[in-house]
Design an enzyme around this catalytic site. Sequence first.
Site, PDB file in Angstrom:
ATOM      1  N   GLU A  69       2.139   1.501  -3.481  1.00  0.00           N
ATOM      2  CA  GLU A  69       1.203   2.324  -4.495  1.00  0.00           C
ATOM      3  C   GLU A  69       1.146   4.007  -4.232  1.00  0.00           C
ATOM      4  O   GLU A  69       0.868   4.585  -5.154  1.00  0.00           O
ATOM      5  CB  GLU A  69      -0.146   1.776  -4.069  1.00  0.00           C
ATOM      6  CG  GLU A  69      -1.443   2.194  -4.558  1.00  0.00           C
ATOM      7  CD  GLU A  69      -2.441   2.558  -3.886  1.00  0.00           C
ATOM      8  OE1 GLU A  69      -3.216   3.704  -3.648  1.00  0.00           O
ATOM      9  OE2 GLU A  69      -2.826   1.776  -2.985  1.00  0.00           O
ATOM     10  N   HIS A  70       1.103   4.479  -2.920  1.00  0.00           N
ATOM     11  CA  HIS A  70       1.148   5.956  -2.558  1.00  0.00           C
ATOM     12  C   HIS A  70       2.312   6.493  -3.319  1.00  0.00           C
ATOM     13  O   HIS A  70       2.135   7.758  -3.825  1.00  0.00           O
ATOM     14  CB  HIS A  70       0.906   5.945  -1.031  1.00  0.00           C
ATOM     15  CG  HIS A  70      -0.189   6.066  -0.633  1.00  0.00           C
ATOM     16  ND1 HIS A  70      -0.781   7.233  -0.171  1.00  0.00           N
ATOM     17  CD2 HIS A  70      -1.367   5.233  -0.638  1.00  0.00           C
ATOM     18  CE1 HIS A  70      -1.970   6.993   0.454  1.00  0.00           C
ATOM     19  NE2 HIS A  70      -2.278   5.733   0.027  1.00  0.00           N
ATOM     20  N   GLU A 112      -4.245   8.102   7.610  1.00  0.00           N
ATOM     21  CA  GLU A 112      -5.068   7.298   6.737  1.00  0.00           C
ATOM     22  C   GLU A 112      -5.267   5.920   7.774  1.00  0.00           C
ATOM     23  O   GLU A 112      -6.463   5.704   7.898  1.00  0.00           O
ATOM     24  CB  GLU A 112      -4.411   6.868   5.474  1.00  0.00           C
ATOM     25  CG  GLU A 112      -5.506   5.923   4.695  1.00  0.00           C
ATOM     26  CD  GLU A 112      -4.877   5.674   3.392  1.00  0.00           C
ATOM     27  OE1 GLU A 112      -5.375   4.543   2.972  1.00  0.00           O
ATOM     28  OE2 GLU A 112      -4.057   6.461   2.907  1.00  0.00           O
ATOM     29  N   HIS A 139       0.867  -1.179   0.069  1.00  0.00           N
ATOM     30  CA  HIS A 139      -0.089   0.019  -0.091  1.00  0.00           C
ATOM     31  C   HIS A 139       1.120   1.070  -0.046  1.00  0.00           C
ATOM     32  O   HIS A 139       0.596   2.284  -0.623  1.00  0.00           O
ATOM     33  CB  HIS A 139      -0.977  -0.163   1.338  1.00  0.00           C
ATOM     34  CG  HIS A 139      -1.802   1.212   1.470  1.00  0.00           C
ATOM     35  ND1 HIS A 139      -1.207   2.094   2.406  1.00  0.00           N
ATOM     36  CD2 HIS A 139      -2.882   1.530   0.711  1.00  0.00           C
ATOM     37  CE1 HIS A 139      -2.175   3.162   2.223  1.00  0.00           C
ATOM     38  NE2 HIS A 139      -3.144   2.935   1.375  1.00  0.00           N
TER      39      HIS A 139
END
Length: 425
Positions: A70-71, A143, A67
């Site tokens: 991906e960012h 997040e 993840h």
Amino acid sequence: MKIIESSKIKEKAYIEKLENGMTVIIIPRKNTKKKYIIWGTHFGSIDNHFIMPQTGEEVYIPDGVAHFLEHKMFEQANGTNSLDTLMALGIDANAYTTNDHTAYLFECTEHFYEGLDELMDYVQNPYFTDENVEKEKGIIGQEIKMYDDEPAWQLYMNALDCMYHENPIKIDIAGTVESISEITPDVLYKCYNTFYHPSNTTMAICGDFEPEEILKEVKKRLISKENQGEIKRIYPAQEDKINKKEKTVQMEVSLPMFMIGYKDIENSKENRIQKHIAIEILLNMIIGKSSDLYQELYEKGILLSQPDLDYEFADQYAHICISGFTKEPRLVKEKIDQIVKQMQENGIDEEHFNRIKKKIYGDYVVEYNSTSETARMFLADNMKQINSFDYIEEFETVTKDYTQTVLNNIFKEENEVLSIVEPNK
């Protein structure tokens, strides 16, 4: 290119395995204005222990790296952000990470090839520094805290915790604030060089394209890379029992939320599509919108809307989830258990089975109306080594008797769990 097709819905897909190992799937749609492309790598949150094919090094990575990566992929060395660049062209772009893959995508009616330039540039040219990685930790940390306060996410994660002991499916996709603090540019480059190699990626394109032409456009934007061996992923041994029966937490909700899970202990690659179809039929028969149980619970005000019904599976995990809002979570579970037991003892009602089967088939066909749904479906299924058309082509092979066997084997009380989020007292 290899051509696969579904005679039942008059659709074709063109598949090419490139010399570098990358798979390209093209689903042409004549006279369609929308164009959709999605490029995915078979790297998700469960892939935290592996052997690098280039060096043979055994690597353990912190939770949340897929993840985090991906960012970071959107940030370019020249200071621009590729997501902003695509949006400025009027292109709807995004990315996501799941348990088993990460994907980068966009949809547009115009400027497709400018978008393709940007997509294939940023996915092939990572840029990680100590400074930009540290900055991202603060953003992703926020997040993570947001999801910690999200009741639906906690409901789901607690259900997984009940079903699994050591399986990495239990890992939060974003990781934890503690785990992402250990991520460095070196960790990101190791994962990128291993999992973002073309041989571990699939691209799906849907729209008004000539397959040969769009394939040429993709090929000329690819950066040449040496072939690498197979990535050896290391997972804990398969588990044959659930972890715990129930988990309840209190959060800021106005009504209790429930998730009933059934762990599919007999998860195998055989008959995977037929099993998936049978489970969808069964879930709709048990508690779908037209079921007697749903009508009863809705009229009594016990259920406020139709529950969400899901079957999630990969080689490492498989489970059913039934979730929704109710004042009486344990009563809903009790009622579902009663219906399941009746269907197991008395057999599935043939008329009800045939009616629901037709509805599910209609749902499958409707998915092909959308360019985005079609491309995403082909990508996600390809990650599981499934041909998406097989859901249509093999549908008739799912009989009442086979569905009864699936009901008896999977919907077992010893494999059933309950997750509840209730209002703060």
